[in-house]
Structures are given as C-alpha cells and as structure tokens.
Design a protein around this motif. Structure first.
Motif, PDB file in Angstrom:
ATOM      1  N   VAL A  99       0.879  -1.167   0.000  1.00  0.00           N
ATOM      2  CA  VAL A  99       0.000   0.000   0.000  1.00  0.00           C
ATOM      3  C   VAL A  99       0.916   1.215   0.000  1.00  0.00           C
ATOM      4  O   VAL A  99       1.737   1.381   0.905  1.00  0.00           O
ATOM      5  N   THR A 100       0.793   2.047  -1.013  1.00  0.00           N
ATOM      6  CA  THR A 100       1.694   3.184  -1.145  1.00  0.00           C
ATOM      7  C   THR A 100       0.940   4.496  -1.015  1.00  0.00           C
ATOM      8  O   THR A 100      -0.164   4.639  -1.544  1.00  0.00           O
ATOM      9  N   GLY A 101       1.512   5.426  -0.296  1.00  0.00           N
ATOM     10  CA  GLY A 101       0.926   6.756  -0.179  1.00  0.00           C
ATOM     11  C   GLY A 101       1.180   7.546  -1.449  1.00  0.00           C
ATOM     12  O   GLY A 101       2.264   7.462  -2.032  1.00  0.00           O
ATOM     13  N   THR A 102       0.189   8.298  -1.890  1.00  0.00           N
ATOM     14  CA  THR A 102       0.349   9.065  -3.118  1.00  0.00           C
ATOM     15  C   THR A 102      -0.068  10.514  -2.928  1.00  0.00           C
ATOM     16  O   THR A 102      -1.081  10.816  -2.291  1.00  0.00           O
ATOM     17  N   ARG A 103       0.728  11.394  -3.506  1.00  0.00           N
ATOM     18  CA  ARG A 103       0.448  12.827  -3.478  1.00  0.00           C
ATOM     19  C   ARG A 103      -0.384  13.259  -4.668  1.00  0.00           C
ATOM     20  O   ARG A 103      -0.846  14.394  -4.714  1.00  0.00           O
ATOM     21  N   TYR A 104      -0.581  12.348  -5.624  1.00  0.00           N
ATOM     22  CA  TYR A 104      -1.091  12.751  -6.929  1.00  0.00           C
ATOM     23  C   TYR A 104      -2.453  12.167  -7.286  1.00  0.00           C
ATOM     24  O   TYR A 104      -2.722  11.866  -8.443  1.00  0.00           O
ATOM     25  N   VAL A 105      -3.296  11.986  -6.286  1.00  0.00           N
ATOM     26  CA  VAL A 105      -4.705  11.657  -6.518  1.00  0.00           C
ATOM     27  C   VAL A 105      -5.544  12.601  -5.670  1.00  0.00           C
ATOM     28  O   VAL A 105      -5.012  13.345  -4.841  1.00  0.00           O
ATOM     29  N   SER A 106      -6.840  12.572  -5.890  1.00  0.00           N
ATOM     30  CA  SER A 106      -7.737  13.420  -5.106  1.00  0.00           C
ATOM     31  C   SER A 106      -7.569  13.131  -3.614  1.00  0.00           C
ATOM     32  O   SER A 106      -7.593  11.976  -3.187  1.00  0.00           O
ATOM     33  N   GLY A 107      -7.378  14.179  -2.835  1.00  0.00           N
ATOM     34  CA  GLY A 107      -7.165  14.031  -1.401  1.00  0.00           C
ATOM     35  C   GLY A 107      -5.704  14.048  -1.004  1.00  0.00           C
ATOM     36  O   GLY A 107      -5.379  14.155   0.177  1.00  0.00           O
ATOM     37  N   GLY A 108      -4.803  13.941  -1.987  1.00  0.00           N
ATOM     38  CA  GLY A 108      -3.374  13.985  -1.715  1.00  0.00           C
ATOM     39  C   GLY A 108      -2.796  15.338  -2.073  1.00  0.00           C
ATOM     40  O   GLY A 108      -3.449  16.171  -2.692  1.00  0.00           O
ATOM     41  N   GLY A 109      -1.534  15.561  -1.691  1.00  0.00           N
ATOM     42  CA  GLY A 109      -0.923  16.842  -2.029  1.00  0.00           C
ATOM     43  C   GLY A 109       0.423  17.015  -1.364  1.00  0.00           C
ATOM     44  O   GLY A 109       0.974  16.093  -0.759  1.00  0.00           O
ATOM     45  N   VAL A 110       0.966  18.217  -1.487  1.00  0.00           N
ATOM     46  CA  VAL A 110       2.258  18.570  -0.915  1.00  0.00           C
ATOM     47  C   VAL A 110       2.122  19.915  -0.211  1.00  0.00           C
ATOM     48  O   VAL A 110       1.487  20.835  -0.731  1.00  0.00           O
ATOM     49  N   HIS A 111       2.719  20.035   0.974  1.00  0.00           N
ATOM     50  CA  HIS A 111       2.707  21.299   1.706  1.00  0.00           C
ATOM     51  C   HIS A 111       4.148  21.717   1.990  1.00  0.00           C
ATOM     52  O   HIS A 111       4.957  20.922   2.453  1.00  0.00           O
ATOM     53  N   GLY A 112       4.463  22.976   1.690  1.00  0.00           N
ATOM     54  CA  GLY A 112       5.779  23.499   2.027  1.00  0.00           C
ATOM     55  C   GLY A 112       6.758  23.568   0.863  1.00  0.00           C
ATOM     56  O   GLY A 112       7.895  24.005   1.047  1.00  0.00           O
ATOM     57  N   TRP A 113       6.332  23.135  -0.323  1.00  0.00           N
ATOM     58  CA  TRP A 113       7.181  23.250  -1.504  1.00  0.00           C
ATOM     59  C   TRP A 113       6.805  24.490  -2.298  1.00  0.00           C
ATOM     60  O   TRP A 113       5.630  24.854  -2.370  1.00  0.00           O
ATOM     61  N   ASN A 114       7.808  25.118  -2.931  1.00  0.00           N
ATOM     62  CA  ASN A 114       7.487  26.218  -3.827  1.00  0.00           C
ATOM     63  C   ASN A 114       6.989  25.668  -5.160  1.00  0.00           C
ATOM     64  O   ASN A 114       7.021  24.451  -5.401  1.00  0.00           O
ATOM     65  N   LEU A 115       6.537  26.554  -6.025  1.00  0.00           N
ATOM     66  CA  LEU A 115       5.926  26.127  -7.284  1.00  0.00           C
ATOM     67  C   LEU A 115       6.911  25.351  -8.152  1.00  0.00           C
ATOM     68  O   LEU A 115       6.550  24.333  -8.764  1.00  0.00           O
ATOM     69  N   LEU A 116       8.181  25.795  -8.195  1.00  0.00           N
ATOM     70  CA  LEU A 116       9.178  25.117  -9.019  1.00  0.00           C
ATOM     71  C   LEU A 116       9.394  23.683  -8.552  1.00  0.00           C
ATOM     72  O   LEU A 116       9.469  22.761  -9.369  1.00  0.00           O
TER      73      LEU A 116
END
Length: 216
Positions: A99-116
C-alpha cells in the motif's frame, strides 16, 4: 511493524524500528529515552556508524523486524502517522502486498514546496509514467506499507540508489505482479534542515529512468 499510537486501538501488535546512520542531532539519545518509557522491545534502535545507502538501511531495519508487515516512513514527520490507519485498513480490505501513499490523486498533495519544486516533482512523475507505465500514481514517494516477504525480495533485486531506489522498488513490484493499492497523503516538507534537489539529483533520476526502461 506498525506505527505507534494507532495500533493499540485496533488490537494490532507493533514495533517501531529507527534506523540511524550516525546522525549528529541527538536522535539516538532520544530513542534511548523513549525505550525507557515504552521498552526496548517496542522501540528498537538499529544504529549504523555512517550513511551506507538507502537500500542497505532498509535491509538493516528488516533484520530487526518481527512482524509480517512493515511500514516505511520518514522520521521527520514529512510522512504523518495519522495516515497509518488508512494504510492498514486498505491492506486488510484488499489483501494488497503493498500500500503506497500518493500525493497525486484526489485528497493527496504537498505542503511546504514552492511552485518550481512542485512542477519538478510532478513533471518527473509524468515522465516516468510515460516511459515505464508502472501502474501507480506516485513513483518517488517512500511512505509505503509492505508485506515483509515482498519487501525482502524487492530489496534484494534493486540496485539503484537515492531517489531512484524508491522508483525501482515500486516498478519492480509492478512488473512482478504484486497487488499494489494506493491511499492519498499530504507530504509536508521538513521544518528543520533542507531537502536536497539539484542538478546532480535530476541527472541521476534521468539515468535511473533509462536503466529501468531496459532492466525491468
């Protein structure tokens, strides 16, 4: 190995294994203090004298793991323990080997990174998907639950280092036909220290893509 805090509520036996490669920030002293509270059978310190690579760190930690499943996560809380119940629930419902965590589906994401940084990460995943077709949405994340026997097999078959190691693990798992499920997570960049992503890391990533294209 299951995470502290959520396991007792679900009647799941667990242990926490901390692999420390001689870090100078007092990690080992803090772990020893936790051992006095929870016991050294529950909190396990797997220390090494220096950095010897990510794959060998996984293998070293596995030597101390007594359970049938292992959750691998960053100890700086970039991977929040609050997601552990979702990982365990998904595995129990589906029987997945990973079971892998994903940042790239609905409900996932990234906090603290700049746009680049976000665009670089997203672009790297899109490129890898186009070339490798791995069957998962997030190749470079490391917040994962593994069936222990599967993890042992994957570690022994992987040769990559650094960022590419995580990608090779999940690509080989997919090629070998292991059942993989995903749960959405939000990755939070570390509050202290810095995450390194420069030209050399990008070059190594591209070289890793070419290697995996022909080797898997």
């Amino acid at each position: 190995m299951w995470g502290v805090g959520i396991a007792p509520k679900r009647n799941i036996d667990f242990e926490v294994i901390v692999v420390d490669d001689g870090s100078p920030d007092g990690t080992q002293e803090i772990i020893k203090q936790l051992q006095q509270v929870y016991g050294d059978g529950r909190i396990i310190l797997a220390a090494r004298p220096k950095k010897l690579g990510l794959g060998t760190a996984y293998a070293h930690g596995l030597k101390h793991a007594s359970g049938n499943f292992v959750v691998i996560m960053d100890a700086d809380l970039s991977h929040h323990p609050k997601y552990l119940p979702s990982f365990i629930k998904k595995q129990m419902e589906t029987g997945a080997s990973i079971v892998t965590g994903t940042r790239y589906v609905s409900g996932g994401g990234v906090h603290g990174w700049n746009l680049l940084r976000k665009l670089t990460s997203r672009g790297a995943n899109v490129l890898a998907h186009t070339i490798l077709w791995p069957g998962v949405s997030d190749l470079t994340g490391s917040f994962r639950l593994y069936r222990k026997s599967v993890l042992e097999n994957l570690i022994s078959s992987c040769v990559s280092k650094g960022y590419v190691f995580q990608m090779e693990m999940i690509v080989r798992a997919s090629r070998q036909g292991h059942h993989i499920e995903e749960v959405p997570i939000t990755f939070v960049d570390r509050l202290y220290g810095s995450s390194k992503l420069g030209g050399s890391e990008i070059v190594e990533y591209l070289k890793g893509l070419v290697y995996l294209l022909f080797a898997t």
